[in-house]
Design an enzyme around this catalytic site. Structure first.
Site, PDB file in Angstrom:
ATOM      1  N   HIS A 162      -1.398  -4.167   8.838  1.00  0.00           N
ATOM      2  CA  HIS A 162      -1.709  -3.108   7.893  1.00  0.00           C
ATOM      3  C   HIS A 162      -0.429  -2.345   7.636  1.00  0.00           C
ATOM      4  CE1 HIS A 162      -5.959  -3.687   8.503  1.00  0.00           C
ATOM      5  NE2 HIS A 162      -5.770  -3.625   9.791  1.00  0.00           N
ATOM      6  N   THR A 163      -0.118  -2.139   6.383  1.00  0.00           N
ATOM      7  CA  THR A 163       1.096  -1.393   6.080  1.00  0.00           C
ATOM      8  C   THR A 163       0.713   0.044   5.767  1.00  0.00           C
ATOM      9  OG1 THR A 163       1.838  -3.423   5.080  1.00  0.00           O
ATOM     10  CG2 THR A 163       3.213  -1.472   4.718  1.00  0.00           C
ATOM     11  N   GLY A 219      -0.922   4.111  -5.714  1.00  0.00           N
ATOM     12  CA  GLY A 219       0.379   4.105  -5.060  1.00  0.00           C
ATOM     13  C   GLY A 219       0.171   3.908  -3.579  1.00  0.00           C
ATOM     14  N   LYS A 276      -6.535  -1.754   3.205  1.00  0.00           N
ATOM     15  CA  LYS A 276      -7.447  -1.051   4.106  1.00  0.00           C
ATOM     16  C   LYS A 276      -6.694  -0.056   4.980  1.00  0.00           C
ATOM     17  CE  LYS A 276      -8.653  -4.995   5.760  1.00  0.00           C
ATOM     18  NZ  LYS A 276      -7.983  -5.877   4.787  1.00  0.00           N
ATOM     19  N   ASP A 324      -5.495  -7.920   3.020  1.00  0.00           N
ATOM     20  CA  ASP A 324      -4.370  -7.249   2.354  1.00  0.00           C
ATOM     21  C   ASP A 324      -4.810  -6.425   1.149  1.00  0.00           C
ATOM     22  OD1 ASP A 324      -2.614  -8.575   4.132  1.00  0.00           O
ATOM     23  OD2 ASP A 324      -2.723 -10.348   2.860  1.00  0.00           O
TER      24      ASP A 324
HETATM   25  P1  GDP Z   1      -4.512  -4.216   4.624  1.00  0.00           P
HETATM   26  O1  GDP Z   1      -4.323  -5.348   5.568  1.00  0.00           O
HETATM   27  O2  GDP Z   1      -5.809  -4.317   3.865  1.00  0.00           O
HETATM   28  O3  GDP Z   1      -4.351  -2.898   5.283  1.00  0.00           O
HETATM   29  O4  GDP Z   1      -3.410  -4.343   3.503  1.00  0.00           O
HETATM   30  P2  GDP Z   1      -1.817  -4.435   3.698  1.00  0.00           P
HETATM   31  O5  GDP Z   1      -1.330  -3.204   4.273  1.00  0.00           O
HETATM   32  O6  GDP Z   1      -1.411  -5.696   4.328  1.00  0.00           O
HETATM   33  O7  GDP Z   1      -1.371  -4.614   2.160  1.00  0.00           O
HETATM   34  C1  GDP Z   1      -1.462  -3.660   1.246  1.00  0.00           C
HETATM   35  C2  GDP Z   1      -0.081  -3.385   0.695  1.00  0.00           C
HETATM   36  O8  GDP Z   1      -0.216  -2.627  -0.474  1.00  0.00           O
HETATM   37  C3  GDP Z   1       0.793  -2.529   1.596  1.00  0.00           C
HETATM   38  O9  GDP Z   1       2.144  -2.867   1.380  1.00  0.00           O
HETATM   39  C4  GDP Z   1       0.512  -1.106   1.138  1.00  0.00           C
HETATM   40  O10 GDP Z   1       1.564  -0.198   1.387  1.00  0.00           O
HETATM   41  C5  GDP Z   1       0.349  -1.337  -0.326  1.00  0.00           C
HETATM   42  N1  GDP Z   1      -0.592  -0.446  -1.016  1.00  0.00           N
HETATM   43  C6  GDP Z   1      -1.804   0.025  -0.614  1.00  0.00           C
HETATM   44  N2  GDP Z   1      -2.385   0.709  -1.622  1.00  0.00           N
HETATM   45  C7  GDP Z   1      -1.513   0.660  -2.670  1.00  0.00           C
HETATM   46  C8  GDP Z   1      -1.555   1.157  -4.003  1.00  0.00           C
HETATM   47  O11 GDP Z   1      -2.525   1.753  -4.448  1.00  0.00           O
HETATM   48  N3  GDP Z   1      -0.474   0.883  -4.781  1.00  0.00           N
HETATM   49  C9  GDP Z   1       0.605   0.181  -4.348  1.00  0.00           C
HETATM   50  N4  GDP Z   1       1.616  -0.046  -5.170  1.00  0.00           N
HETATM   51  N5  GDP Z   1       0.661  -0.324  -3.099  1.00  0.00           N
HETATM   52  C10 GDP Z   1      -0.382  -0.079  -2.283  1.00  0.00           C
END
Ligand code: GDP
Length: 427
Positions: free
Chosen positions: A40-41, A415, A15, A12
């Site tokens: 992944h969001t 962001g 990535k 999380d």
């Molecule tokens: P992943 O599994 O590594 O891809 O991570 P996730 O997607 O599960 O979690 C990352 C969360 O942080 C998601 O809700 C993204 O939209 C959000 N996100 C990613 N980069 C940023 C950032 O720089 N700032 C903010 N506020 N949210 C972010």
């Protein structure tokens, strides 16, 4: 040119966002391990998406998205994920699935669920997506490879062997209904028809792509600390989360991976059980969880509230080293803008001794955090495009972290959206 995008922490880290962003200049994006157990969001011009199995490059017309042989392939889940994108206006992505990928079967999900229930209070906090039973079967050599779906005789023999073994456990250990081989053979036929249009000899395809100079991204799931060998065993996932495994899980030579972009989050969060030294609790944790990520720190697959903590420099330096990080993308920094002061865990105290080296699990359970406190910047940094325009205390936080982890921070994400990124030239 092959680049890996992997996590240094517990997953999380963001990535998905970095992959979606870098996919713009890439030709091929590959998932090489894990399954639909983590999400992944991604937020882009089509909306907000939680992808679980598809690589985060599926939103572009020019990219090919690949499910490598290392992935736990849940076929109905994949098909449904493709459909849900198309329904929301995303052009149908070009997808290839390795003929050597193995199939996550419905009984893997059942066994995952039964085992978590059996372990009750001592469970691993599994997402019950069948991942551990899937990889157990793969290495016990009773897994089903995509290529095998196309041979009825092979499938019949495989299913019989699986049922013989699994039904003993179902009857005597779990006291649950038995598997019906004919039913499973039927499921395999359905799976064959669903997956057929996507099947490809992926390593041959990538061999050619590398020869042609294509830009390739390997997208990791979870992070270093969830790796079965180098993570917090046994509170880990069941496939390697390391960039090195990208070579195996995609089928490319290891020396082709030139760049290992390791994604590091500006604070800590974790899901599932296991030692988490810089964990925080109560109101302090609730506030960070509430403000964190995009709309709060809740699991993309399960909706579970994530465990929260301050930045852990000990775990992250180790996480970067074990990934072989060549550069770091530092994410969700904007979230910390509300704090007067920001604690950073710079050491672990274990049996009265302070160390900066990340220990094995038994010792880790005893570790207490040693904190340094940095001043906050008390403002919103979203929208800033140049590193020099960040508040001084914010730059100091980044540079402190960089010093601690020993890897250049080349990108700062301020962001959740594609363009919320500050590229930084490192001297
Ligand atoms: P992943 O599994 O590594 O891809 O991570 P996730 O997607 O599960 O979690 C990352 C969360 O942080 C998601 O809700 C993204 O939209 C959000 N996100 C990613 N980069 C940023 C950032 O720089 N700032 C903010 N506020 N949210 C972010």
């Amino acid at each position: 040119m092959v680049r890996a995008i992997v996590g240094a922490n517990w997953g999380d880290e963001g990535k998905g966002k970095i992959t979606d962003m870098l996919a713009r200049e890439s030709d091929i994006i590959i998932r090489f391990q894990g399954g639909s157990n983590a999400g992944h969001t991604i937020i882009n011009n089509y909306g907000k998406f939680a992808l679980h199995l598809l690589p985060s490059g599926v939103f572009y017309n020019h990219t090919t998205s690949i499910i490598g042989n290392g992935v736990a392939l849940n076929i109905p889940y994949l098909i449904q994920e493709i459909q849900s994108l198309v329904e929301r206006g995303v052009p149908k992505p070009k997808i290839l699935v390795s003929d050597r990928a193995q199939i996550l079967m419905p009984y893997h999900v059942l066994f995952d669920t039964y085992e978590e229930a059996r372990l009750a209070g001592k469970s691993f906090g599994s997402t019950k997506s069948g991942i551990a039973p899937f990889y157990s079967d793969k290495y016990a050599k009773i897994g089903i490879q995509v290529s095998e779906l196309f041979d009825d005789q092979v499938i019949r023999e495989k299913v019989m062997r699986v049922c013989e073994q699994k039904n003993v456990l179902l009857e005597h250990l779990y006291h649950k209904p038995l598997l019906d081989p004919e039913e499973l053979i039927k499921t395999c036929r359905e799976y064959r028809d669903m997956i057929e249009p996507y099947v490809c000899d992926v390593s041959a395809y990538l061999h050619q792509a590398i020869k042609e100079g294509k830009t390739i991204l390997l997208e990791g799931q979870l992070g270093s600390l969830k790796d079965p060998d180098h993570g917090i065993y046994p509170m880990v996932t069941s496939s390697s989360t390391l960039a090195a495994y990208g070579a195996i899980g995609a089928g490319i030579p290891p020396y082709e991976i030139k760049d290992i972009i390791t994604v590091v989050k500006a604070y800590s969060s974790a899901v599932g059980a296991g030692a988490f030294v810089s964990e925080i609790f109560g109101d302090e944790a609730d506030e960070l969880r509430h403000r964190g990520g995009d709309g709060g720190e809740y699991g993309a697959t399960t909706g579970r509230p994530r465990r929260m903590g301050w930045f852990d420099a000990v775990a992250t330096r180790y996480g970067c080293r074990i990934q072989g990080a060549t550069e770091v993308a530092f994410t969700v920094l904007d979230v910390l803008g509300y704090l007067d002061e920001i604690p950073v865990c710079v050491g672990y105290e274990i049996d009265g001794q302070v160390t900066k080296d990340f220990p094995t699990t038994v010792k880790l359970e005893k570790a207490k955090p040693v904190y340094t406190t940095l001043p906050g910047w008390k403002c919103d940094i979203r929208g800033i495009k140049n590193y020099e325009d960040l508040p001084e205390n914010c730059r100091k936080y980044i540079e402190f972290v960089e010093q601690e982890i020993g890897v250049p921070i080349t990108m700062v994400s301020n962001g959740p959206e594609r363009d919320d990124i500050i590229y930084r030239k490192v001297k």
